[in-house]
Design an enzyme around this catalytic site. Structure first.
Site, PDB file in Angstrom:
ATOM      1  N   VAL A   1      -1.340  -0.904  -3.909  1.00 38.99           N
ATOM      2  CA  VAL A   1      -2.502  -0.078  -4.239  1.00 38.99           C
ATOM      3  C   VAL A   1      -2.257   1.539  -3.810  1.00 38.99           C
ATOM      4  O   VAL A   1      -1.335   1.632  -3.211  1.00 38.99           O
ATOM      5  CB  VAL A   1      -3.034  -0.286  -2.692  1.00 38.99           C
TER       6      VAL A   1
ATOM      7  N   PHE B   1       1.024  -1.635   0.306  1.00 44.62           N
ATOM      8  CA  PHE B   1      -0.102   0.107   0.106  1.00 44.62           C
ATOM      9  C   PHE B   1       1.059   1.528  -0.095  1.00 44.62           C
ATOM     10  O   PHE B   1       1.984   0.983   1.031  1.00 44.62           O
ATOM     11  CB  PHE B   1      -0.706   0.052   1.508  1.00 44.62           C
ATOM     12  N   ASP B   2       0.633   2.157  -0.600  1.00 47.37           N
ATOM     13  CA  ASP B   2       0.914   3.601  -0.688  1.00 47.37           C
ATOM     14  C   ASP B   2       0.444   3.761   0.554  1.00 47.37           C
ATOM     15  O   ASP B   2      -1.059   3.537   0.869  1.00 47.37           O
ATOM     16  CB  ASP B   2       0.529   4.383  -2.007  1.00 47.37           C
ATOM     17  N   LYS B   3       0.505   5.228   1.628  1.00 41.80           N
ATOM     18  CA  LYS B   3       0.102   5.583   2.787  1.00 41.80           C
ATOM     19  C   LYS B   3      -0.587   6.471   2.541  1.00 41.80           C
ATOM     20  O   LYS B   3      -2.243   6.448   2.700  1.00 41.80           O
ATOM     21  CB  LYS B   3       1.117   5.866   3.762  1.00 41.80           C
TER      22      LYS B   3
END
Length: 631
Positions: free
Chosen positions: A513, A315-317
């Site tokens: 994501v 995941f990107d944050k």
């Protein structure tokens, strides 16, 4: 027109030929059963067979040229054989089913991606270059070289990677770092091509230009990652590598033994797997249709197949696990006249270029009194020192307070430490050397995201990892709160992509994501790129799965749907192959099996796989059962 051009033209109109074939079949059945016009029915079926077999025969010829016996070869021989023994109904229906199956699959697989084009269009095309007479002139970006002096005005894109030599401004670096908070740039700071100057004016010296810029590398990374992805191969093409020759050999052997041409052709007809042709596409269409109703876009059968096998989700944050809009989350008051302190802070931040100024202004709202700021000194890496009506106001971090000899008692120091440990950005306000206010600013984690991550684990995603351009401290805290497997901060686009490649070398099947332009290389590199719908168009085009409205709660449904669809495809393949084997065995070792009965069974098997695939339209993710402790 050359032979190759004729073949290409016919294949380009393959879909139109399929629907023309269907039209003729409808006419044939209507003429036979409704009007009793047997001759009209026969003619319509003959024409449908002839026009339908042409594109299939071309594909069969092309595969034979490269020494591959594809399913097209089997269909061509079977249709010609059925036509020779005057079973026009079978030949017409077989050609239509094959063409229609191809149409359905291509409709879902051939999603044109324009990520490269969009990225290229977003790259700056011109720059304000300092000429020999000292004046700035707008020139093509191709005329800018390393060492040139450039000017960037408010609202303009930074044309190159460079260093600020004069001026100050706030830059939106989302295209590079993915972080939504603008970054304040001053003398000696570095800027990146493709970022946008929201306010101020900067004079920079070019350090990297063209393809060497960070933005240029992003374009290159996306392009190379997309090129490395092979085109989706249909299962029936792989299956045909051994199935088609086997049926052909079987038909020849039967003819040589029994000298019965009709029996041999019947084997080819019964061996033509109509249910297999339609089974996989109908599963795809139903799965994709279910996803669309739930706000999920799945881009094709290969995506579904890969997504169903995912064991690692990265995941990107910002904008993915978090909302992406910093807000004031906590406030501590130490002074007596809080109303006046907030008025001072509002008046200063209103003129400020600080990235967190908007969050502060939104929190305070329009105060009763606006103060005139007489002096406003920006301290690099610290904050602002201002003069309001002879009163000295200091706004910034703890280091600035210490440098300005503002005393912080034990409670203040403990408050600062505790909030920083919780991942907050701290803004302190001192009035006449007395600390009056502590403001905590934080990007909020999306509601219920932890519950969705727990569901993904239960569905088989063993590794949940965060990669972010944000600082490691904040990323670590988000990771701890959400129970992630790993978390890494301070990562540029190429770092994220390299990390994903490392996971793939470790034989992990990775989904990424993200929502930003900077995420495009990672979205393209991962086996499955999952884009948030409210992200950039480039991220959406590059992604294989899109969660519309950026609803992260849809991710477990998408994952479960992919698994259900992959299972459904296997079921349909099993049904199709099982029926064909049973038909051929029955034909060879029983007296009752013939072409008519076989045809009826074929149609029944096609109906079965269609109904089985349609079940996916009603797929719903099973709710998680939560056991309550009796303690």
């Amino acid at each position: 027109m050359s032979k190759m051009n004729i073949q290409k033209t016919i294949l380009n109109y393959k879909n139109q030929i399929a629907f023309l074939s269907l039209f003729l079949i409808v006419i044939a059945f209507s003429g036979h059963y409704l009007l009793g016009l047997e001759k009209l029915s026969q003619i319509a079926l003959m024409i449908a067979s002839i026009i339908g077999i042409i594109p299939i025969a071309i594909q069969a010829y092309q595969s034979i040229r490269v020494k591959v016996i594809s399913i097209d070869v089997l269909v061509t021989i079977a249709v010609i054989g059925a036509f020779v023994i005057k079973n026009y109904e079978e030949s017409a229906i077989v050609t239509f089913l094959f063409l229609f199956g191809s149409y359905l699959e291509k409709k879902t697989l051939n999603k044109t991606r324009s990520a490269i084009k969009e990225l290229t269009e977003m790259a700056p095309e011109t720059a304000l270059k300092k000429m020999s007479d000292g004046m700035y002139q707008e020139v093509s970006i191709n005329l800018v070289e390393v060492g040139d002096f450039l000017q960037v005005k408010t609202g303009s894109k930074v044309p190159v990677d460079g260093k600020v030599i004069e001026g100050e401004g706030s830059i939106d670096e989302a295209s590079i770092t993915g972080e939504s908070v603008p970054v304040n740039k001053k003398q000696s700071d570095h800027v990146f091509a493709g970022t946008i100057l929201e306010n101020g004016t900067l004079h920079i010296i070019a350090e990297k230009v063209g393809e060497d810029t960070t933005f240029g590398k992003i374009i290159e990374l996306v392009e190379s990652a997309q090129d490395s992805k092979s085109e989706a191969e249909r299962f029936i093409d792989k299956f045909s590598t051994f199935y088609t020759p086997l049926v052909l050999v079987l038909a020849i052997i039967v003819y040589l033994i029994w000298q019965d041409i009709e029996l041999a052709i019947t084997i080819l007809v019964l061996g033509c797997p109509g249910a297999l042709v339609i089974g996989v596409p109908v599963s795809n269409v139903a799965g994709i249709g279910n996803g669309a109703k739930q706000g999920i876009l799945l881009k094709g059968s290969e995506v579904i197949h890969d997504f169903s096998k995912i064991d690692t989700i990265v995941f990107d944050k910002t904008g993915t696990l978090t909302i992406g809009k910093p807000v004031v989350s906590s406030v501590e008051y130490y002074g007596a006249d809080l109303k006046k302190t907030l008025g001072y802070l509002y008046s200063i931040e209103k003129e400020s270029l600080h990235p967190l100024a908007k969050a502060i202004l939104d929190y305070i709202g329009e105060p009763a009194t606006n103060y005139r700021v007489l002096k406003n000194e920006v301290v690099k890496g610290g904050g602002i020192i201002a003069d309001i009506e002879g009163i000295r106001i200091v706004v910034g971090n703890q280091k600035l307070m210490i440098d300005e000899h503002i005393e912080l008692d034990q409670k203040m120091l403990e408050d600062i430490k505790n909030f920083e440990l919780k991942g907050h950005s701290i803004v302190l306000t001192a009035v006449d050397n007395e600390l009056e206010l502590l403001m905590c600013i934080k990007d909020q984690i999306r509601p219920d995201v932890k519950k969705q991550l727990d569901q993904l684990r239960k569905q088989g995603a063993k590794n949940l990892i965060i990669l972010s351009g944000d600082n490691q401290g904040t990323v670590g805290l988000v990771s701890k709160e959400l129970g992630m497997t790993e978390a890494y901060g301070n990562m540029l686009p190429e770092d994220k992509q390299a990390f994903i490649k490392k996971l793939q070398r470790e034989h992990k099947i990775v989904a990424f994501v993200g929502d930003g332009i900077n995420d495009s290389p990672s979205l393209a590199t991962a086996q499955v790129g999952i884009a948030m719908g409210n992200g950039t168009d480039v991220a959406i085009e590059t992604g294989d799965v899109v969660l519309m409205n950026s609803d992260i709660s849809k991710l477990p449904h998408a994952f479960g749907l992919a698994k259900a669809t992959a299972r459904n495809m296997k079921q349909n393949i099993g049904i199709a192959i099982g029926v064909v084997l049973w038909l051929i065995i029955s034909l060879l070792f029983s007296e009752w099996m013939n072409m008519s009965i076989g045809m009826l069974v074929h149609e029944a098997s096609i109906l079965i796989v269609i109904l089985n695939g349609m079940r996916l339209l009603k797929y719903k993710r099973k709710p998680t059962i939560r056991w309550k402790s009796s303690i």
